[in-house]
Design an enzyme around this catalytic site. Structure first.
Site, mmCIF file in Angstrom:
data_model
loop_
_atom_site.group_PDB
_atom_site.id
_atom_site.type_symbol
_atom_site.label_atom_id
_atom_site.label_comp_id
_atom_site.label_asym_id
_atom_site.label_seq_id
_atom_site.Cartn_x
_atom_site.Cartn_y
_atom_site.Cartn_z
ATOM 1 N N LYS A 95 79.014 16.646 30.819
ATOM 2 C CA LYS A 95 80.417 16.536 31.232
ATOM 3 C C LYS A 95 80.655 15.241 32.003
ATOM 4 O O LYS A 95 81.708 14.607 31.853
ATOM 5 C CB LYS A 95 80.818 17.743 32.082
ATOM 6 C CG LYS A 95 80.888 19.048 31.302
ATOM 7 C CD LYS A 95 81.383 20.186 32.181
ATOM 8 C CE LYS A 95 81.438 21.494 31.406
ATOM 9 N NZ LYS A 95 81.937 22.617 32.227
ATOM 10 N N PHE A 155 90.081 19.128 30.612
ATOM 11 C CA PHE A 155 90.116 20.452 31.224
ATOM 12 C C PHE A 155 88.780 21.159 31.030
ATOM 13 O O PHE A 155 88.209 21.135 29.932
ATOM 14 C CB PHE A 155 91.201 21.329 30.579
ATOM 15 C CG PHE A 155 92.595 20.827 30.751
ATOM 16 C CD1 PHE A 155 93.405 21.304 31.775
ATOM 17 C CD2 PHE A 155 93.120 19.879 29.885
ATOM 18 C CE1 PHE A 155 94.705 20.854 31.930
ATOM 19 C CE2 PHE A 155 94.415 19.415 30.040
ATOM 20 C CZ PHE A 155 95.208 19.896 31.057
ATOM 21 N N ASP A 156 88.287 21.767 32.102
ATOM 22 C CA ASP A 156 87.183 22.695 31.946
ATOM 23 C C ASP A 156 87.750 23.964 31.316
ATOM 24 O O ASP A 156 88.920 24.296 31.503
ATOM 25 C CB ASP A 156 86.563 23.011 33.302
ATOM 26 C CG ASP A 156 85.427 24.002 33.174
ATOM 27 O OD1 ASP A 156 84.493 23.717 32.411
ATOM 28 O OD2 ASP A 156 85.484 25.057 33.828
ATOM 29 N N LYS A 157 86.922 24.683 30.546
ATOM 30 C CA LYS A 157 87.435 25.876 29.868
ATOM 31 C C LYS A 157 87.461 27.095 30.778
ATOM 32 O O LYS A 157 88.528 27.631 31.079
ATOM 33 C CB LYS A 157 86.588 26.182 28.623
ATOM 34 C CG LYS A 157 87.040 27.456 27.883
ATOM 35 C CD LYS A 157 86.159 27.773 26.709
ATOM 36 C CE LYS A 157 84.830 28.375 27.118
ATOM 37 N NZ LYS A 157 84.968 29.758 27.681
#
Length: 794
Positions: free
Chosen positions: A659, A472-474
């Site tokens: 990422k 998950f991206d924050k």
């Protein structure tokens, strides 16, 4: 996909890329979407044709037609779905769209009147078959005609059988006439498809049924032949009817937007068709009306039911934008509270909205088009069954040929050998296997779209249902994406007002969400009358910060790591200590430098989504055992947010390329999904097994970039998507098991003497069974809605 290659170019000419790809793993349409999401433009040389056939072909017929289309010179890729959706990518230098339409006619493909031809870069949505009421009349009338013929065949068969059984005194020719008429009605549609098969030099199940029926008649078994054709035609009529339900579930999306809109022009209200709406038009929406276009609210307050587009269960409050001129200039940056979509339903208040997209480019239109294209994309299981059929069908034909001449070796009449060979061919025809996966994929995609989840084909549907890991991206995914200033720490000799004024001046040049938050909160903290200096020369450093010129001096704003690298002097000791302390408390930090002097630091905090913890708990219950949070923030900030939402692995200090490397590492260990906003996370998504974008209704890039797009920014739709995908994967496996199991039982049974009538009944029954099993997905419901509510209350 292989590494793209480029060629030398002359100065001033656009850069060109040549992409080599594996067509079994990614479609040309998907490549087109990724290129567009990345900011690239496909050459006008390549055309994109999205059509709807008037009558959906049977699965094996669709594959035959697909192979014929791919053999046409100039066709790069052609796909036909089980519901008759036809997608063609072609080379305009080798074949024109008009010549391609003629080729389609030559293959016997009746195309619906309202089809679309266009270039990949400008494709509007494909409302290609439904009429004004959203229904596909050609397909329905075809299925109804086949059903009427099947029922007529059954009635005549029953009448003939009744004469044989209860009216022995009746002339024999009466019963024969009933059987002959039953042959006519039962074989009417079958003959048409069998002749088409023979014209294409193919021996399919339709031809086989006619041969078997003719053989039965030649042997004097008219009743049995009529029964065979009746059961076959009835089975396929029911199959078409059932598949029509799935097709209508998708086409119903196209009927959500109204046909007309009330527009304010020159001070007058006029009613126009939605096709006539232009960007910038002011549309008046009365209470409880459907909205006709995408746009933003300029006047009025109301609540809007966005469920038709985003799947949100509760109406969403809407209010006017604060600055219409800015919203007009940057429509993608309009806040959700002022943004509206075509097809949604207004509440009790009257609204006036400014149109930001034409009807063919609305979020709803794009969803319908993408769902239609997704129908044509094969899943891994479908590709596997296709390969199996290529080996299985010739093997069955060889077995039938051997059995046909069994009378030479075995002491039995030729009639019995012929009958057994025909029965084996009927039993072994893999019709149920051919429809098993497409029907489940279609139903799953249709059900997801109805709840605001766009799944782009069978591959992401199956993959999402199988994986156990998610990243998950924050920012904007696990958090609200609306950070707020919590601390302003000026350096010695600098006032808080000076620090804020310089920061606001520079950040006003940027459209980054963090910049918007700095400007909005910073202005609220400024004293009345504080002047903001002039700023210019914005230079963005992705993942680090920005540089600009403010009041004639260079200004640098960004992470602490930006300073002390790339020729920049490190931060002074006091500012470095302040930033370290803010990070320990879980704050996102920015240092501000003007000229050669550090002005201080600003601490910000993004609030975790209220639904994040509950959604992640649901994912664990669904079998997602590993969850990783990826963030560009400092590791301490990432860990603080992860602890709040219930994630045990948090990877911080990641640049965009980091990422991508993280996704490669995770994918090397297991299949993994990447969940983000689809814009800043697009590179990482491309390296995930499945890319999932949130809030896609308001972002064209997110719609293009993701394999799975959640139209709203509600994280609770993610467990729904995973649960539906798991259910779809289970249904696909059930269907394949039933399909192969029936064949495995029927073939030996027919060799041992099972009759053709019984074989046809079981064969058609299994085909209908797998379709009905697949249609259960249309009624899928989130199995844990009460858990979410309880967790939110807690």
């Amino acid at each position: 996909m292989k590494k793209p290659t480029s060629t030398a170019r002359l100065p001033g000419t656009p850069a060109e890329l040549c992409i080599h790809y594996d067509g079994t793993k990614i479609s040309l349409t998907r490549i087109r979407e990724v290129i567009k999401a990345s900011g690239g433009i496909l050459s006008e040389r390549f055309g994109h044709l999205l059509l709807r056939l008037e009558r959906p072909p049977r699965a094996r017929q669709a594959r035959r037609l697909q192979e014929g289309l791919n053999a046409i010179s100039g066709v790069l890729e052609a796909r036909i779905s089980a519901t008759g959706q036809l997608r063609i990518e072609f080379d305009r230098q080798r074949i024109s769209s008009q010549a391609l339409q003629q080729a389609l006619a030559g293959l016997g493909l009746p195309v619906a009147a309202s089809s679309y031809t266009g270039s990949p870069g400008s494709a509007p949505y494909g409302d290609t078959a439904p009429g004004p009421d959203g229904k596909s009349h050609g397909a329905l009338s075809g299925a109804s005609s086949e059903m009427r013929c099947a029922l007529a065949s059954g009635a005549l068969l029953a009448l003939g059988a009744a004469m044989d059984a209860w009216l022995p005194a009746a002339p024999p020719w009466l019963a024969w006439a009933c059987y002959a008429a039953a042959y006519f009605f039962g074989g009417l549609h079958t003959v048409r498809e069998a002749l088409e098969n023979l014209r294409q030099r193919r021996f399919e199940i339709d031809t086989l049924m006619l041969v078997a029926a003719a053989g039965a008649a030649a042997l004097g078994s008219w009743a049995e032949g009529a029964l065979l054709l009746f059961l076959f035609s009835l089975g396929h009529a029911l199959e078409h009817y059932a598949m029509g339900r799935a097709r209508r579930a998708i086409e119903a999306l196209a009927a959500l937007a109204p046909d007309t809109a009330t527009v304010r022009r020159d001070g007058q209200l006029v009613e126009l068709s939605v096709e006539q709406l232009q960007v910038g038009d002011l549309v008046v929406v009365k209470p409880h009306e459907r909205l006709a276009a995408d746009g933003f609210v300029v006047q009025g307050v109301s609540s809007i039911n966005q469920a038709p587009v985003t799947g949100e269960s509760m109406p969403v409050d809407k209010r006017p934008v604060e600055d219409p001129a800015q919203a007009r200039a940057y429509p993608g940056a309009v806040e959700a509270i002022s943004r509206v979509f075509a097809g949604t339903i207004n509440g009790s208040g009257a609204l006036e909205i400014e149109v930001t997209r034409r009807a063919t480019d609305s979020a709803l239109a794009r969803v319908v088009r993408m769902v239609s294209e997704a129908e044509t994309r094969k899943s891994p299981t479908q590709r596997l069954t296709d390969r199996f059929e290529r080996i299985f069908v010739p093997a069955v034909l060889l077995l039938a040929t051997v059995l046909l001449f069994a009378w030479v070796v075995v002491d039995e009449p030729m009639r019995d050998s012929f009958y057994r060979a025909m029965a084996v061919l009927v039993a072994a025809s893999p019709c149920a296997l051919a429809i098993a996966t497409p029907s489940a994929v279609l139903s799953g995609i249709a059900r997801a779209a109805r709840s605001g989840v766009l799944i782009k084909g069978g591959a992401p549907l199956e993959t999402l249902g199988a994986l156990q890991s998610m990243a998950f991206d924050k920012t904007g995914t696990l958090t609200e994406g609306r950070p707020r200033i919590t601390e302003v720490r000026p350096a010695q000799g600098v006032s808080e007002q000076e620090l804020l004024a310089v920061t606001i001046a520079a950040e006003s040049l940027s459209d980054h969400p963090l910049a918007s938050a700095l400007v909005q909160d910073g202005r609220a903290r400024l004293d009345a009358g504080t002047a903001i200096p002039a700023a210019s020369g914005l230079r963005s450093m992705t993942g680090k910060g920005l540089a600009a010129t403010v009041a004639g001096q260079p200004v640098l704003i960004g992470k602490a790591e930006l300073f002390g690298s790339g020729g920049e002097a490190p931060l002074d000791a006091s500012t470095a200590r302040v930033i370290a302390g803010l990070r320990e408390s879980g704050r996102t930090t920015l240092a501000v430098r003007m000229g050669g002097r550090d002005l201080g630091a600003i601490g910000m905090m993004d609030t975790p989504r209220a639904s994040a913890q509950a959604a992640l708990q649901q994912l664990r219950q669904l079998g997602i055992s590993r969850m990783v949070m990826l963030s560009g923030d400092h590791a301490k900030v990432a860990e603080a947010v992860a602890q709040q939402v219930g994630i045990t692995e948090a990877w911080g200090d990641l640049m965009p390329e980091d990422k991508v490397a993280a996704m490669r590492e995770l994918r090397s260990q297991a299949q993994v999904a990447m969940v983000g906003d689809g814009v800043n996370d697009a590179p990482a998504m491309a390296h995930a097994s499945v890319g999932v974008a949130m809030g896609a209704a308001g972002s064209d890039v997110a719609l293009e970039a993701a394999d799975v797009a959640l139209m709203s920014d509600d994280l609770r739709h993610l467990p729904f998507a995973v649960g539906l995908s798991r259910k779809a994967r289970a249904v696909i496996r059930q269907n394949v098991f039933v399909s192969l199991g029936v064949v495995a039982v029927l073939v030996p049974a027919t060799i041992m003497g099972l009759g053709i009538g019984a074989a046809v009944a079981v064969h058609e029954g299994s085909t209908l069974l797998v379709v009905i099993n697949a249609l259960r997905l249309l009624a899928y419901r989130d199995p844990m809605p009460t858990v979410t509510k309880a967790q939110e209350a807690a």
